[in-house]
Design a protein around this motif. Structure first.
Motif, PDB file in Angstrom:
ATOM      1  N   PHE A  42       0.830  -1.265  -0.190  1.00 25.70           N
ATOM      2  CA  PHE A  42       0.154   0.030  -0.092  1.00 25.70           C
ATOM      3  C   PHE A  42       0.749   1.248   0.111  1.00 25.70           C
ATOM      4  CE2 PHE A  42      -3.754  -2.136   2.240  1.00 25.70           C
ATOM      5  CZ  PHE A  42      -4.103  -2.867   1.054  1.00 25.70           C
ATOM      6  N   ASN A  43       1.775   1.342   0.814  1.00 26.56           N
ATOM      7  CA  ASN A  43       2.712   2.431   0.758  1.00 26.56           C
ATOM      8  C   ASN A  43       3.491   2.504  -0.512  1.00 26.56           C
ATOM      9  OD1 ASN A  43       2.183   3.142   3.263  1.00 26.56           O
ATOM     10  ND2 ASN A  43       3.975   1.774   4.292  1.00 26.56           N
ATOM     11  N   PHE A  44       3.996   1.566  -1.248  1.00 30.54           N
ATOM     12  CA  PHE A  44       4.492   1.740  -2.492  1.00 30.54           C
ATOM     13  C   PHE A  44       3.721   2.180  -3.362  1.00 30.54           C
ATOM     14  CE2 PHE A  44       5.118   0.075  -6.827  1.00 30.54           C
ATOM     15  CZ  PHE A  44       6.458   0.345  -7.137  1.00 30.54           C
ATOM     16  N   ILE A  45       2.239   1.787  -3.252  1.00 29.84           N
ATOM     17  CA  ILE A  45       1.214   2.370  -4.305  1.00 29.84           C
ATOM     18  C   ILE A  45       0.892   3.945  -4.223  1.00 29.84           C
ATOM     19  CG2 ILE A  45      -1.297   2.232  -4.816  1.00 29.84           C
ATOM     20  CD1 ILE A  45      -1.174  -0.796  -4.246  1.00 29.84           C
ATOM     21  N   LYS A  46       0.785   4.312  -2.900  1.00 31.67           N
ATOM     22  CA  LYS A  46       0.807   5.569  -2.324  1.00 31.67           C
ATOM     23  C   LYS A  46       1.667   6.589  -2.739  1.00 31.67           C
ATOM     24  CE  LYS A  46      -0.173   5.464   1.963  1.00 31.67           C
ATOM     25  NZ  LYS A  46      -0.630   5.597   3.403  1.00 31.67           N
ATOM     26  N   GLN A  47       3.162   5.935  -2.967  1.00 31.45           N
ATOM     27  CA  GLN A  47       4.258   6.684  -3.129  1.00 31.45           C
ATOM     28  C   GLN A  47       4.668   6.493  -4.496  1.00 31.45           C
ATOM     29  OE1 GLN A  47       7.376   5.502  -0.710  1.00 31.45           O
ATOM     30  NE2 GLN A  47       6.137   5.918   1.127  1.00 31.45           N
ATOM     31  N   ASN A  48       4.237   5.664  -5.460  1.00 33.85           N
ATOM     32  CA  ASN A  48       4.843   5.340  -6.738  1.00 33.85           C
ATOM     33  C   ASN A  48       3.604   5.302  -7.872  1.00 33.85           C
ATOM     34  OD1 ASN A  48       7.637   5.082  -6.187  1.00 33.85           O
ATOM     35  ND2 ASN A  48       6.861   3.597  -4.917  1.00 33.85           N
ATOM     36  N   ILE A  49       2.397   5.399  -7.653  1.00 28.42           N
ATOM     37  CA  ILE A  49       1.250   5.054  -8.600  1.00 28.42           C
ATOM     38  C   ILE A  49       0.538   6.253  -8.714  1.00 28.42           C
ATOM     39  CG2 ILE A  49      -0.870   3.817  -9.243  1.00 28.42           C
ATOM     40  CD1 ILE A  49       0.825   1.487  -8.205  1.00 28.42           C
ATOM     41  N   PRO A  50       0.198   6.767  -9.738  1.00 27.91           N
ATOM     42  CA  PRO A  50      -0.482   8.007  -9.819  1.00 27.91           C
ATOM     43  C   PRO A  50      -1.985   7.917  -9.264  1.00 27.91           C
ATOM     44  CG  PRO A  50       0.278   7.532 -12.209  1.00 27.91           C
ATOM     45  CD  PRO A  50       0.606   6.399 -11.117  1.00 27.91           C
ATOM     46  N   GLN A  51      -2.459   9.049  -9.106  1.00 29.11           N
ATOM     47  CA  GLN A  51      -3.759   9.108  -8.291  1.00 29.11           C
ATOM     48  C   GLN A  51      -4.801   8.777  -8.945  1.00 29.11           C
ATOM     49  OE1 GLN A  51      -3.692  10.730  -4.777  1.00 29.11           O
ATOM     50  NE2 GLN A  51      -5.778  10.344  -4.514  1.00 29.11           N
ATOM     51  N   ASP A  52      -4.611   8.898 -10.113  1.00 32.30           N
ATOM     52  CA  ASP A  52      -6.108   8.414 -11.184  1.00 32.30           C
ATOM     53  C   ASP A  52      -5.717   7.157 -11.709  1.00 32.30           C
ATOM     54  OD1 ASP A  52      -3.919   9.302 -12.949  1.00 32.30           O
ATOM     55  OD2 ASP A  52      -4.962  10.269 -14.346  1.00 32.30           O
ATOM     56  N   ALA A  53      -4.841   6.336 -11.167  1.00 31.69           N
ATOM     57  CA  ALA A  53      -4.660   5.099 -11.798  1.00 31.69           C
ATOM     58  C   ALA A  53      -5.685   3.994 -11.314  1.00 31.69           C
ATOM     59  CB  ALA A  53      -3.211   4.574 -11.353  1.00 31.69           C
ATOM     60  N   LEU A  54      -6.113   3.265 -12.105  1.00 32.91           N
ATOM     61  CA  LEU A  54      -7.093   2.127 -11.870  1.00 32.91           C
ATOM     62  C   LEU A  54      -6.379   0.818 -11.649  1.00 32.91           C
ATOM     63  CD1 LEU A  54     -10.126   1.420 -11.540  1.00 32.91           C
ATOM     64  CD2 LEU A  54     -10.259   1.017 -13.905  1.00 32.91           C
ATOM     65  N   ILE A  55      -6.535   0.159 -10.181  1.00 27.08           N
ATOM     66  CA  ILE A  55      -5.757  -0.868  -9.960  1.00 27.08           C
ATOM     67  C   ILE A  55      -6.718  -2.106  -9.925  1.00 27.08           C
ATOM     68  CG2 ILE A  55      -4.509  -2.077  -8.131  1.00 27.08           C
ATOM     69  CD1 ILE A  55      -3.773   0.901  -7.402  1.00 27.08           C
ATOM     70  N   MET A  56      -6.491  -3.056 -10.451  1.00 26.24           N
ATOM     71  CA  MET A  56      -7.148  -4.349 -10.184  1.00 26.24           C
ATOM     72  C   MET A  56      -6.864  -5.143  -8.858  1.00 26.24           C
ATOM     73  SD  MET A  56      -7.862  -7.664 -12.772  1.00 26.24           S
ATOM     74  CE  MET A  56      -9.269  -8.602 -12.514  1.00 26.24           C
ATOM     75  N   TYR A  57      -7.796  -5.032  -8.018  1.00 21.37           N
ATOM     76  CA  TYR A  57      -7.561  -5.675  -6.691  1.00 21.37           C
ATOM     77  C   TYR A  57      -8.795  -6.216  -6.078  1.00 21.37           C
ATOM     78  CZ  TYR A  57      -5.286  -5.942  -1.971  1.00 21.37           C
ATOM     79  OH  TYR A  57      -4.769  -6.650  -0.813  1.00 21.37           O
ATOM     80  N   PRO A  58      -8.736  -7.387  -5.325  1.00 20.72           N
ATOM     81  CA  PRO A  58      -9.903  -8.042  -4.684  1.00 20.72           C
ATOM     82  C   PRO A  58     -10.518  -7.264  -3.512  1.00 20.72           C
ATOM     83  CG  PRO A  58      -7.976  -9.370  -4.369  1.00 20.72           C
ATOM     84  CD  PRO A  58      -7.425  -8.018  -4.812  1.00 20.72           C
ATOM     85  N   GLU A  59      -9.757  -6.474  -2.955  1.00 22.04           N
ATOM     86  CA  GLU A  59     -10.498  -5.799  -1.720  1.00 22.04           C
ATOM     87  C   GLU A  59     -10.465  -4.293  -1.420  1.00 22.04           C
ATOM     88  OE1 GLU A  59      -7.964  -7.873   1.553  1.00 22.04           O
ATOM     89  OE2 GLU A  59      -8.598  -9.792   0.690  1.00 22.04           O
ATOM     90  N   GLU A  60     -11.538  -3.890  -0.896  1.00 27.53           N
ATOM     91  CA  GLU A  60     -11.812  -2.347  -0.863  1.00 27.53           C
ATOM     92  C   GLU A  60     -10.775  -1.683  -0.021  1.00 27.53           C
ATOM     93  OE1 GLU A  60     -15.727  -1.135  -0.266  1.00 27.53           O
ATOM     94  OE2 GLU A  60     -16.483  -2.694  -1.460  1.00 27.53           O
ATOM     95  N   ASN A  61     -10.188  -2.666   0.987  1.00 31.99           N
ATOM     96  CA  ASN A  61      -8.894  -2.016   1.818  1.00 31.99           C
ATOM     97  C   ASN A  61      -8.105  -1.253   0.978  1.00 31.99           C
ATOM     98  OD1 ASN A  61      -7.591  -4.321   1.064  1.00 31.99           O
ATOM     99  ND2 ASN A  61      -7.200  -4.673   3.102  1.00 31.99           N
ATOM    100  N   LEU A  62      -7.678  -1.453  -0.143  1.00 28.62           N
ATOM    101  CA  LEU A  62      -6.724  -0.927  -0.982  1.00 28.62           C
ATOM    102  C   LEU A  62      -7.182   0.648  -1.316  1.00 28.62           C
ATOM    103  CD1 LEU A  62      -4.409  -2.005  -3.682  1.00 28.62           C
ATOM    104  CD2 LEU A  62      -5.682   0.045  -4.238  1.00 28.62           C
TER     105      LEU A  62
END
Length: 153
Positions: A42-62
């Motif tokens: 999750f920290n990697f995502i917050k720091q390295n993936i753009p805010q408007d990116a769409l991520i395929m993930y099976p849980e809402e906690n992301l």
């Protein structure tokens, strides 16, 4: 004497209720605790993936932890994504759903040799990720891997 028995019964009843409530709180807190490897993802995502990116993930906690958009149950034609006839099927479904990244929670990988469902990632799909040249592994630990989709949309 009858009054004392009723008083002790009430005290006993409320004591049992408090104990049960406390045990429930403890259990829920332990079950909802996010493992360290997932926190790192999750920290990697917050720091390295753009805010408007769409991520395929099976849980809402992301979504809650990273403030990034997710897609899972609303994925169109997911059977063709997970069990494709060819690589072009996968590329078409990714483009159709505008997916930018695939985050694999490793505890949600299941053996799909006998059963297909949307409760997690099929093992056959996960095993093919490294073979597809339109995907790039950008994060990996013992609990999560994150793949960037390298397609022109």
């Amino acid at each position: 004497k009858d009054f004392l028995n009723k008083k002790w019964l009430k005290i006993l009843f409320f004591s049992v209720c408090i104990i049960q409530f406390s045990a429930t709180l403890l259990y829920v807190n332990m079950q909802r605790r996010v493992p360290q490897g997932i926190k790192e993802g999750f920290n990697f995502i917050k720091q390295n993936i753009p805010q408007d990116a769409l991520i395929m993930y099976p849980e809402e906690n992301l979504l809650e932890a990273t403030n990034r958009r997710i897609v899972w149950s609303s994925t169109q034609n997911y059977p063709r994504l997970f069990w494709p006839k060819n690589n072009q099927d996968i590329i078409n479904i990714i483009k159709l759903n505008n997916i930018d990244y695939i985050a694999i929670k490793k505890s949600r990988i299941y053996d799909d040799s006998k059963l297909h469902h949307m409760g997690g990632y099929p093992l056959t799909f996960v095993n093919h990720l490294k073979e597809w040249d339109f995907l790039e592994l950008i994060f990996d630990n013992n609990q999560m891997s994150i793949w960037k989709i390298k397609l022109l949309k």
